[in-house]
Design an enzyme around this catalytic site. Sequence first.
Site, mmCIF file in Angstrom:
data_model
loop_
_atom_site.group_PDB
_atom_site.id
_atom_site.type_symbol
_atom_site.label_atom_id
_atom_site.label_comp_id
_atom_site.label_asym_id
_atom_site.label_seq_id
_atom_site.Cartn_x
_atom_site.Cartn_y
_atom_site.Cartn_z
ATOM 1 C CG ASP A 119 40.665 56.848 26.468
ATOM 2 O OD1 ASP A 119 41.708 56.786 25.793
ATOM 3 O OD2 ASP A 119 40.185 57.928 26.871
ATOM 4 N N GLY A 120 43.064 54.848 27.318
ATOM 5 C CA GLY A 120 44.134 55.001 28.317
ATOM 6 C C GLY A 120 45.383 54.185 28.049
ATOM 7 C CG ASN A 121 45.360 51.112 25.142
ATOM 8 O OD1 ASN A 121 44.841 50.704 26.158
ATOM 9 N ND2 ASN A 121 44.964 50.749 23.931
ATOM 10 N N GLY A 122 47.790 54.791 25.950
ATOM 11 C CA GLY A 122 48.956 55.668 25.820
ATOM 12 C C GLY A 122 49.454 56.122 27.188
ATOM 13 C CG HIS B 260 47.924 51.061 21.259
ATOM 14 N ND1 HIS B 260 46.852 51.682 21.868
ATOM 15 C CD2 HIS B 260 48.555 52.038 20.550
ATOM 16 C CE1 HIS B 260 46.842 52.965 21.535
ATOM 17 N NE2 HIS B 260 47.868 53.209 20.753
ATOM 18 C CG LEU C 75 28.980 59.341 24.130
ATOM 19 C CD1 LEU C 75 27.656 59.487 23.400
ATOM 20 C CD2 LEU C 75 29.102 57.927 24.688
ATOM 21 N NE ARG D 211 45.219 58.096 18.611
ATOM 22 C CZ ARG D 211 45.022 57.605 19.830
ATOM 23 N NH1 ARG D 211 45.802 56.645 20.284
ATOM 24 N NH2 ARG D 211 44.051 58.062 20.580
ATOM 25 C CD1 TRP E 13 41.432 57.022 9.593
ATOM 26 C CD2 TRP E 13 43.340 56.078 8.894
ATOM 27 N NE1 TRP E 13 41.120 55.793 9.070
ATOM 28 C CE2 TRP E 13 42.274 55.194 8.630
ATOM 29 C CE3 TRP E 13 44.637 55.697 8.543
ATOM 30 C CZ2 TRP E 13 42.461 53.949 8.033
ATOM 31 C CZ3 TRP E 13 44.831 54.469 7.952
ATOM 32 C CH2 TRP E 13 43.758 53.599 7.702
ATOM 33 C CG LEU F 198 30.595 37.460 23.881
ATOM 34 C CD1 LEU F 198 29.686 38.397 24.668
ATOM 35 C CD2 LEU F 198 31.964 37.402 24.557
ATOM 36 C CD GLU G 16 21.313 54.206 32.810
ATOM 37 O OE1 GLU G 16 22.035 55.027 33.413
ATOM 38 O OE2 GLU G 16 20.114 54.406 32.556
ATOM 39 C CB SER H 179 38.016 56.423 16.241
ATOM 40 O OG SER H 179 38.948 57.467 16.120
#
Length: 246
Positions: free
Chosen positions: A22-25, A39, A197, A73, A71, A133, A209, A67
Amino acid sequence: MAQPSPTHATAATPRHIAIIMDGNGRWARQRARPRTFGHAEGVEALRRTVEAAGELGVGYLTVFGFSTENWRRPVEEVNALFDLLRLYVVRDLDRLAREGVRVRVIGDRANLQKDILEIIDRAESRTRANDKLNLTIAFNYGGQDEIARAARRAAEEVKAGKIVPEDITAQSFARYLDTAELPPPDLLVRTSGESRLSNFMLWQAAYAELVFVDRLWPDFDKNALQAAIEVYGRRERRYGGSDPAS
Ligand code: FPP
């Protein structure tokens, strides 16, 4: 002296880390640039984080890329996020495959464009045999939507006579989820200082956690991942049991 192995999981290393990137904008706004620039920088942070997770011996990394609510946006931003998924997979697939990364995409595929579905299929089939991974990208994903789709699958099996309603338990239900092949996340990180969340891994995060990091996603790096793992290492996980010392 021999170089230490770059992979060094310890007892305190979470097996599965899930991240809300989170926080790109806000990162872009701080620089007076369009959100899509944030982004694009977010993809760089994703590249760093995938590499760091491999080096730290994390087995599973799951990231929230788009998410079911995104849509809402502006269409340009939605298109940019789809383009970034295309670019990321097209540009990085060879390297990820070579480095032993298994790529999966979770989320609702029902309304995704044909070329996106092909890219996802290519990434998943190309990396199927890898196990260093496990990188899972949640795309067109919502936790409530995932649980509803899983319930529908279970209901269809009841209708087809394959199972009876009593077969559905908290344990057995997990196999209908998009994450059926993944262990539940041990550590869930959200960047940008928000403590929510936001519909991510609602079922799977029951005992995760939660670590909220006060840094915007494009600034996330190996040090930030290590710091979150250290916070996790200091937590005491009880899974609903009691503290034996009290
Ligand atoms: C949240 O920031 C971030 C997203 C909605 C998308 C995350 C996507 C990337 C990191 C790009 C890479 C994606 C893939 C799948 C390769 P925000 O826009 O909500 O930021 P803000 O809260 O500051 O506005």
